[in-house]
Design an enzyme around this catalytic site. Structure first.
Site, PDB file in Angstrom:
ATOM      1  CG  LEU A  30      -7.312  34.897 -37.896  1.00 44.78           C
ATOM      2  CD1 LEU A  30      -5.971  35.082 -38.352  1.00 44.78           C
ATOM      3  CD2 LEU A  30      -8.192  34.386 -39.195  1.00 44.78           C
ATOM      4  CE1 TYR A  63      -9.042  37.608 -28.579  1.00 50.15           C
ATOM      5  CE2 TYR A  63      -7.610  35.934 -27.313  1.00 50.15           C
ATOM      6  CZ  TYR A  63      -8.850  37.003 -27.554  1.00 50.15           C
ATOM      7  OH  TYR A  63      -9.847  36.564 -26.407  1.00 50.15           O
TER       8      TYR A  63
END
Length: 119
Positions: free
Chosen positions: A71, A73
């Protein structure tokens, strides 16, 4: 590209023990990043083409069925949460790819804790 290795103690923790599902069998996380100083749409287009080429080149080497992401990235190609009301079906498009088997449980908690979708 930044590679963050996984494994070791992380592999011993069940993927459903925490919202972070990437445990056993995941070797590392890849963070694709790019920045530039030149302004304008032509610079943006050139750099986005470059990062997309890198991303496509790596496709055979990453998770599949579904392709997933950590999440923090954000991967806009997996889908995004649009503003306003969003259905479970819409959120599932990207939510399952970020949270794996934990998505349904997280939706259940969010529904109880924040029924007005304040957060």
């Amino acid at each position: 590209m930044q590679f963050s290795p996984y494994g070791g103690r992380m592999s011993e923790i069940s993927e459903s023990s925490t919202p972070f599902p990437y445990r056993a069998g995941i070797l590392y996380s890849i963070h694709y990043g790019i920045r530039w100083t030149k302004e304008g749409i032509s610079a943006w287009n050139m750099h986005m083409r470059g990062i997309r080429r890198s991303y496509s080149f790596m496709t055979p080497c990453v998770t599949k069925n579904p392709r997933s992401a950590y999440l923090n990235y954000r991967d806009l190609d997996l889908g995004v949460n649009n503003k306003g009301h969003i259905s479970y079906e819409q959120a599932s498009i990207w939510g399952l790819k970020y949270y794996g088997i934990n998505f349904r449980r997280l939706v259940h908690v969010k529904t109880k804790v924040d029924p007005g979708n304040f957060f």
